[in-house]
Design a protein around this motif. Structure first.
Motif, mmCIF file in Angstrom:
data_model
loop_
_atom_site.group_PDB
_atom_site.id
_atom_site.type_symbol
_atom_site.label_atom_id
_atom_site.label_comp_id
_atom_site.label_asym_id
_atom_site.label_seq_id
_atom_site.Cartn_x
_atom_site.Cartn_y
_atom_site.Cartn_z
ATOM 1 N N UNK A 157 45.350 -51.950 -62.948
ATOM 2 C CA UNK A 157 45.976 -53.147 -63.515
ATOM 3 C C UNK A 157 47.433 -53.072 -63.025
ATOM 4 N N UNK A 158 47.912 -54.340 -63.281
ATOM 5 C CA UNK A 158 49.370 -54.254 -62.513
ATOM 6 C C UNK A 158 50.416 -54.749 -63.829
ATOM 7 N N UNK A 159 51.921 -54.215 -63.660
ATOM 8 C CA UNK A 159 52.649 -54.763 -64.609
ATOM 9 C C UNK A 159 53.024 -56.125 -64.379
ATOM 10 N N UNK A 165 47.387 -33.097 -64.857
ATOM 11 C CA UNK A 165 48.768 -33.026 -65.637
ATOM 12 C C UNK A 165 49.803 -34.237 -64.777
ATOM 13 N N UNK A 166 49.250 -34.878 -64.029
ATOM 14 C CA UNK A 166 50.149 -35.876 -63.501
ATOM 15 C C UNK A 166 50.119 -37.221 -63.892
ATOM 16 N N UNK A 167 51.232 -38.000 -63.646
ATOM 17 C CA UNK A 167 51.522 -39.519 -64.128
ATOM 18 C C UNK A 167 50.658 -40.181 -63.509
ATOM 19 N N UNK A 168 50.417 -41.377 -64.182
ATOM 20 C CA UNK A 168 49.568 -42.518 -63.683
ATOM 21 C C UNK A 168 50.635 -43.559 -63.480
ATOM 22 N N UNK A 169 50.825 -44.247 -62.324
ATOM 23 C CA UNK A 169 51.755 -45.132 -61.972
ATOM 24 C C UNK A 169 51.009 -46.616 -62.354
ATOM 25 N N UNK A 170 51.727 -47.203 -63.175
ATOM 26 C CA UNK A 170 51.291 -48.688 -63.327
ATOM 27 C C UNK A 170 52.523 -49.498 -62.575
ATOM 28 N N UNK A 171 51.956 -50.277 -61.384
ATOM 29 C CA UNK A 171 53.017 -50.758 -60.394
ATOM 30 C C UNK A 171 52.922 -52.348 -60.559
ATOM 31 N N UNK A 172 54.053 -52.875 -60.564
ATOM 32 C CA UNK A 172 53.895 -54.449 -60.456
ATOM 33 C C UNK A 172 53.892 -55.058 -58.984
ATOM 34 N N UNK A 173 53.459 -56.022 -59.074
ATOM 35 C CA UNK A 173 53.222 -56.967 -57.646
ATOM 36 C C UNK A 173 54.762 -57.233 -57.187
ATOM 37 N N UNK A 174 55.138 -56.826 -56.000
ATOM 38 C CA UNK A 174 56.668 -57.283 -55.722
ATOM 39 C C UNK A 174 57.015 -58.805 -55.972
ATOM 40 N N UNK A 188 65.650 -59.902 -50.961
ATOM 41 C CA UNK A 188 65.496 -58.862 -51.614
ATOM 42 C C UNK A 188 63.934 -58.747 -52.401
ATOM 43 N N UNK A 189 63.259 -57.767 -52.232
ATOM 44 C CA UNK A 189 61.917 -57.497 -53.015
ATOM 45 C C UNK A 189 62.194 -56.394 -54.038
ATOM 46 N N UNK A 190 61.609 -56.612 -55.151
ATOM 47 C CA UNK A 190 61.812 -55.465 -56.354
ATOM 48 C C UNK A 190 60.425 -55.290 -56.961
ATOM 49 N N UNK A 191 60.314 -53.948 -56.938
ATOM 50 C CA UNK A 191 58.834 -53.457 -57.547
ATOM 51 C C UNK A 191 59.180 -52.375 -58.746
ATOM 52 N N UNK A 192 58.521 -52.839 -59.781
ATOM 53 C CA UNK A 192 58.737 -51.971 -60.998
ATOM 54 C C UNK A 192 57.475 -51.042 -61.115
#
Length: 183
Positions: free
Chosen positions: A58-60, A131-140, A148-152
């Motif tokens: 899923x994405x943020x 024991x790693x993190x899961x990244x939930x990444x937004x669409x830029x 400027x492009x921003x990714x959360x």
């Protein structure tokens, strides 16, 4: 006659020049995945080059538009946001377009946050995900005025005792040669 010949030669020389300039005010789906694959994931690997990058499918929600403005030396309009859990949109990444990651299904991710007395979820997380993190990444999100492009990125794992610094923003400026990292 000499002047006409010189003018003709100059016109010929300048007309042969490649007039197809890259339009950096547009942002395509290819740009989004190039940004994720080439720049964002590379930046994540710099922090922990030995770990596997796990990405939730899923994405943020996209960052707010105000994050696409860049001040003289710092990002402006950066309000402090308290986020206790990721805020997901219903859109899904095209996972085949993202390279060098392991994808975690959102249902599996959610299962670690439900009460379950019969399974040691912390041990299971450690076993399954090292024991790693899961990244939930937004669409830029992209601002054609500022280029400027921003990714959360909200990286998370259950059983944390401290939740600071889990919500990060990554800033990139589109140039004629690709992207440059701002912050």
């Amino acid at each position: 006659m000499k002047k006409l010949t010189v003018i003709f030669v100059l016109l010929l020389l300048f007309s042969c020049k490649d007039n197809k300039r890259k339009n950096i005010s547009k942002f395509s789906e290819e740009d989004a995945y190039e940004l994720i694959n080439t720049y964002f994931l590379e930046q994540l690997n710099q922090y922990d080059s030995h770990s596997i990058i796990y990405l939730n499918n899923r994405i943020l929600k996209k960052p707010e538009y105000q994050h696409t403005y860049f001040g003289t030396d710092s990002i402006v309009n950066m309000p402090f946001r308290k986020i206790s859990i990721p805020v997901f949109s219903k859109e899904y990444w095209k996972i085949n377009n993202i390279k060098n990651i392991r994808v975690i299904d959102c249902k599996e991710f959610d299962s670690f946050f439900r009460e379950n007395d019969s399974i040691d979820l912390e041990k299971l997380w450690s076993t399954k995900f090292n024991n790693e993190y899961i990244h939930n990444v937004s669409y830029p999100i992209y601002n054609p005025k500022t280029k400027i492009a921003v990714i959360e990125d909200y990286h998370y794992k259950p059983f944390l005792y401290c939740g600071t610094g889990l919500d990060n923003f990554y800033y990139y400026r589109k140039t004629l040669n690709g992207w440059e990292r701002i912050k």
